[in-house]
Write a protein that holds these residues in place. Sequence first.
Motif, mmCIF file in Angstrom:
data_model
loop_
_atom_site.group_PDB
_atom_site.id
_atom_site.type_symbol
_atom_site.label_atom_id
_atom_site.label_comp_id
_atom_site.label_asym_id
_atom_site.label_seq_id
_atom_site.Cartn_x
_atom_site.Cartn_y
_atom_site.Cartn_z
ATOM 1 N N GLY A 35 0.818 -1.209 0.000
ATOM 2 C CA GLY A 35 0.000 0.000 0.000
ATOM 3 C C GLY A 35 0.850 1.257 0.000
ATOM 4 O O GLY A 35 0.551 2.230 -0.702
ATOM 5 N N ALA A 36 1.935 1.250 0.778
ATOM 6 C CA ALA A 36 2.826 2.411 0.827
ATOM 7 C C ALA A 36 3.534 2.609 -0.514
ATOM 8 O O ALA A 36 3.689 3.745 -0.975
ATOM 9 C CB ALA A 36 3.847 2.230 1.955
ATOM 10 N N ILE A 37 3.950 1.516 -1.146
ATOM 11 C CA ILE A 37 4.596 1.623 -2.465
ATOM 12 C C ILE A 37 3.609 2.175 -3.487
ATOM 13 O O ILE A 37 3.963 3.028 -4.313
ATOM 14 C CB ILE A 37 5.157 0.256 -2.892
ATOM 15 N N PHE A 38 2.360 1.712 -3.432
ATOM 16 C CA PHE A 38 1.332 2.232 -4.331
ATOM 17 C C PHE A 38 1.135 3.734 -4.114
ATOM 18 O O PHE A 38 1.017 4.503 -5.077
ATOM 19 C CB PHE A 38 0.011 1.492 -4.120
ATOM 20 N N CYS A 39 1.089 4.165 -2.860
ATOM 21 C CA CYS A 39 0.907 5.595 -2.563
ATOM 22 C C CYS A 39 2.094 6.409 -3.080
ATOM 23 O O CYS A 39 1.901 7.496 -3.641
ATOM 24 C CB CYS A 39 0.736 5.808 -1.062
ATOM 25 N N PHE A 84 4.012 5.618 -5.569
ATOM 26 C CA PHE A 84 3.881 5.610 -7.018
ATOM 27 C C PHE A 84 2.839 6.631 -7.476
ATOM 28 O O PHE A 84 3.071 7.392 -8.426
ATOM 29 C CB PHE A 84 3.497 4.200 -7.487
ATOM 30 N N ALA A 85 1.692 6.674 -6.779
ATOM 31 C CA ALA A 85 0.637 7.629 -7.144
ATOM 32 C C ALA A 85 1.096 9.065 -6.934
ATOM 33 O O ALA A 85 0.822 9.943 -7.769
ATOM 34 C CB ALA A 85 -0.623 7.349 -6.324
ATOM 35 N N ILE A 86 1.810 9.318 -5.852
ATOM 36 C CA ILE A 86 2.335 10.669 -5.605
ATOM 37 C C ILE A 86 3.308 11.056 -6.714
ATOM 38 O O ILE A 86 3.282 12.181 -7.226
ATOM 39 C CB ILE A 86 3.006 10.742 -4.212
ATOM 40 N N GLY A 87 4.159 10.116 -7.102
ATOM 41 C CA GLY A 87 5.096 10.380 -8.191
ATOM 42 C C GLY A 87 4.398 10.690 -9.505
ATOM 43 O O GLY A 87 4.804 11.587 -10.242
ATOM 44 N N ILE A 88 3.343 9.945 -9.789
ATOM 45 C CA ILE A 88 2.568 10.194 -11.014
ATOM 46 C C ILE A 88 1.972 11.601 -10.982
ATOM 47 O O ILE A 88 2.048 12.347 -11.966
ATOM 48 C CB ILE A 88 1.451 9.140 -11.179
ATOM 49 N N PHE A 89 1.372 11.976 -9.860
ATOM 50 C CA PHE A 89 0.778 13.312 -9.773
ATOM 51 C C PHE A 89 1.832 14.411 -9.838
ATOM 52 O O PHE A 89 1.571 15.493 -10.367
ATOM 53 C CB PHE A 89 -0.062 13.460 -8.501
ATOM 54 N N LEU A 90 3.020 14.156 -9.315
ATOM 55 C CA LEU A 90 4.081 15.156 -9.396
ATOM 56 C C LEU A 90 4.571 15.343 -10.832
ATOM 57 O O LEU A 90 4.987 16.434 -11.213
ATOM 58 C CB LEU A 90 5.261 14.776 -8.495
ATOM 59 N N LEU A 91 4.529 14.283 -11.623
ATOM 60 C CA LEU A 91 4.996 14.357 -13.005
ATOM 61 C C LEU A 91 3.958 14.927 -13.970
ATOM 62 O O LEU A 91 4.295 15.256 -15.104
ATOM 63 C CB LEU A 91 5.436 12.970 -13.485
#
Length: 118
Positions: free
Chosen positions: A50-54, A56-63
């Motif tokens: 779950g933490a890795i998914f979060c 990853f999602a934060i990274g996607i939104f930052l990009l």
Amino acid sequence: MEIWIYLAAVVCMLGFCWYVSPYRRREVTKAQRVVATTWLLFRRAVCLLGAIFCLFAIGIFLLLDTPWKEKAFPIGLFSLLLIMCVYVGVFGQGWDQYSLSDDFMLYKKLKEKYKWRF
């Protein structure tokens, strides 16, 4: 699905919670220690995913090439979810849902009872 499947799942979860409870008895059997340690490792693995998914999602939104006003809410939401995943993975949830000290106390008792080093 049939209602009895849900009922059986609830009964199994309650039985599991009773079986590994730190208040049940002083003497711990080897089976209890294996079940409790397996549950701890499973919980930590799920929370790690779950933490890795979060992250990853934060990274996607930052990009994303959008204004910060549109990114702030999802990034904040996934950041809070990341903190929750890490916290639950490490300490778990105590009996009182809204008390952090209860979580720490229960984790300390389980750690002493099952002689966990981590």
